[in-house]
Each structure stands twice: as C-alpha cells, then as structure tokens.
Design a protein around this motif. Sequence first.
Motif, PDB file in Angstrom:
ATOM      1  N   ARG A  13     -45.661  16.572   1.190  1.00 55.51           N
ATOM      2  CA  ARG A  13     -45.855  16.334   2.629  1.00 55.51           C
ATOM      3  C   ARG A  13     -44.987  15.164   3.100  1.00 55.51           C
ATOM      4  O   ARG A  13     -44.412  15.206   4.202  1.00 55.51           O
ATOM      5  N   ARG A  14     -44.884  14.139   2.284  1.00 52.10           N
ATOM      6  CA  ARG A  14     -44.063  12.985   2.654  1.00 52.10           C
ATOM      7  C   ARG A  14     -42.576  13.358   2.666  1.00 52.10           C
ATOM      8  O   ARG A  14     -41.818  12.870   3.505  1.00 52.10           O
ATOM      9  N   ARG A  15     -42.160  14.212   1.748  1.00 56.46           N
ATOM     10  CA  ARG A  15     -40.773  14.677   1.749  1.00 56.46           C
ATOM     11  C   ARG A  15     -40.464  15.438   3.042  1.00 56.46           C
ATOM     12  O   ARG A  15     -39.423  15.235   3.672  1.00 56.46           O
ATOM     13  N   GLU A  16     -41.366  16.301   3.427  1.00 55.77           N
ATOM     14  CA  GLU A  16     -41.165  17.071   4.661  1.00 55.77           C
ATOM     15  C   GLU A  16     -41.171  16.151   5.885  1.00 55.77           C
ATOM     16  O   GLU A  16     -40.426  16.373   6.851  1.00 55.77           O
ATOM     17  N   GLU A  17     -41.986  15.119   5.837  1.00 55.73           N
ATOM     18  CA  GLU A  17     -42.058  14.163   6.948  1.00 55.73           C
ATOM     19  C   GLU A  17     -40.732  13.417   7.089  1.00 55.73           C
ATOM     20  O   GLU A  17     -40.243  13.207   8.207  1.00 55.73           O
ATOM     21  N   ILE A  18     -40.144  13.022   5.976  1.00 50.03           N
ATOM     22  CA  ILE A  18     -38.840  12.355   6.011  1.00 50.03           C
ATOM     23  C   ILE A  18     -37.794  13.267   6.628  1.00 50.03           C
ATOM     24  O   ILE A  18     -36.988  12.845   7.466  1.00 50.03           O
ATOM     25  N   VAL A  19     -37.791  14.529   6.230  1.00 54.57           N
ATOM     26  CA  VAL A  19     -36.831  15.495   6.767  1.00 54.57           C
ATOM     27  C   VAL A  19     -37.016  15.650   8.276  1.00 54.57           C
ATOM     28  O   VAL A  19     -36.047  15.647   9.044  1.00 54.57           O
ATOM     29  N   SER A  20     -38.256  15.776   8.723  1.00 56.13           N
ATOM     30  CA  SER A  20     -38.545  15.988  10.138  1.00 56.13           C
ATOM     31  C   SER A  20     -38.117  14.803  10.985  1.00 56.13           C
ATOM     32  O   SER A  20     -37.433  14.954  12.011  1.00 56.13           O
ATOM     33  N   ILE A  38     -34.067   6.307   5.073  1.00 57.96           N
ATOM     34  CA  ILE A  38     -35.509   6.310   5.306  1.00 57.96           C
ATOM     35  C   ILE A  38     -36.218   6.300   3.964  1.00 57.96           C
ATOM     36  O   ILE A  38     -35.801   7.007   3.032  1.00 57.96           O
ATOM     37  N   SER A  39     -37.291   5.547   3.856  1.00 60.50           N
ATOM     38  CA  SER A  39     -38.095   5.578   2.629  1.00 60.50           C
ATOM     39  C   SER A  39     -39.580   5.628   2.963  1.00 60.50           C
ATOM     40  O   SER A  39     -39.996   5.215   4.044  1.00 60.50           O
ATOM     41  N   VAL A  40     -40.362   6.115   2.004  1.00 60.04           N
ATOM     42  CA  VAL A  40     -41.819   6.194   2.149  1.00 60.04           C
ATOM     43  C   VAL A  40     -42.461   5.806   0.823  1.00 60.04           C
ATOM     44  O   VAL A  40     -42.034   6.258  -0.244  1.00 60.04           O
ATOM     45  N   ARG A  41     -43.490   4.968   0.891  1.00 62.58           N
ATOM     46  CA  ARG A  41     -44.216   4.535  -0.307  1.00 62.58           C
ATOM     47  C   ARG A  41     -45.162   5.640  -0.790  1.00 62.58           C
ATOM     48  O   ARG A  41     -45.839   6.292   0.022  1.00 62.58           O
TER      49      ARG A  41
END
Length: 220
Positions: A13-20, A38-41
């Motif tokens: 879900r976080r990968r898809e959020e980064i793409v979006s 962009i990064s996400v923990r």
Amino acid sequence: MSAAIIAHGEENRRREEIVSFGRSLFERGLSAGSSGNISVRLDDGWLLTPTNACLGRLDPARVAKLDWEGRLVSGDQPSKEAFLHRAMYSERQGAGAIVHLHASHSAAVSCMHGLDDHDCLPPLTAYYVMKIGRLPLVPYHRPGDPALAEAIRGLAGKHSAVLLANHGPVVSGSTLEAAVYATEELEETAKIFLLLRAVPTRPLNEVQIAELKSAFRLDF
C-alpha cells in the motif's frame, strides 16, 4: 492472518501511495525530469524512490526498500540522496514520510542572496505557519556530498522542513499525505513571496503566530 502477510500488504500500500503522489507532483509541474525523491517509513525499514527515476513514471515494484543502515533490501538502486532522508528520520521519530523536490519557486528562493538563515520565508499565511513553521537554510553542498547529512541532522530535530541552498526543500510529515501537503504549501508560499518582492507586505505578527501555535499545538 500472519503478521508477515499483514506487513507485506502494508508495504505494498505504501509503494502504491508513493507512485500516486509522485505522479501527482510530476503532472502538476512540481518535479521536472528525474528530479526529486520520496520516502516512507516502514516497521522494518523504509521505501525510497530509485535513482534517476521520474516521479511521474514510478513502478511500485521497483521502489527501493532499505534497512536502517542504508542497505538495499529490494527494488532498484535508491536515490543518491538517500542520506538526506536517513538524517531527517534519525532526528524526527514522528516522521512517517519525507518529500524532497526541486520545485521552481522554492528552488528560486534557495538561490537568493540575503535570506535569513534561520527562517527563509516570512509567515505570510496561517497555513504556511501551521504546516511549515520556520524554514532554516542549509548551506550549499554539492549533490551527493555526505556532509550534507550532518548539516541536516543539526536542524531536523527542531524543524520539520529545511531549505537546501541552491537546491530545494526537504520536508517531513507524519504521513506521506501530510508531507506532500506541507511541501505544496511551502512551494505556494515561495511563489507568493516572489510575487510580493517589490510590494510592502504584512506578515503575521508574533501575537498571531503565538495564537496559531496555541490553537493547533505547533511545536516549532
């Protein structure tokens, strides 16, 4: 359902959020070419957009996953500016995501002579104060210079966003959505600031800022 399956689903879900969000930033002209990252923990590391990748054309499976030592776990090679993100995360335990862009107006401000190094933009709107607070300037370092990480680390504990001289902003948020919205507010304020350069302005005063800090529990 096992914890591993749940964690894998959350990562996807976080990968898809980064793409979006990456596509949205690119399509609105906030990230040109292959600039920005962009990064996400995650619970077991963090995700970061790949090196030389266009934010408008990201593949979720190729987004890099790293451990907290900076080692690649999966995906493509990460952005060469990974150390910027690690430095910010190390000082801001509440940061869930970080956005770094070379957006035109904030990058333009980063090139200006005579900025207040402790606060690069005046508090022109309540929304800027609420989302950014104070924006310190990080002295110029060449792209990829590891010394930049230490410069950021020295400021990130007290500031959710910094402006890299002759480069652009690095903005953290509790979530990716929050980090993106704060980045957009910074860029819009930089635009307003540049539009008003030749016009007498009326920034928020200390009493108004104190009221915002109290009402919205701001910690800058």
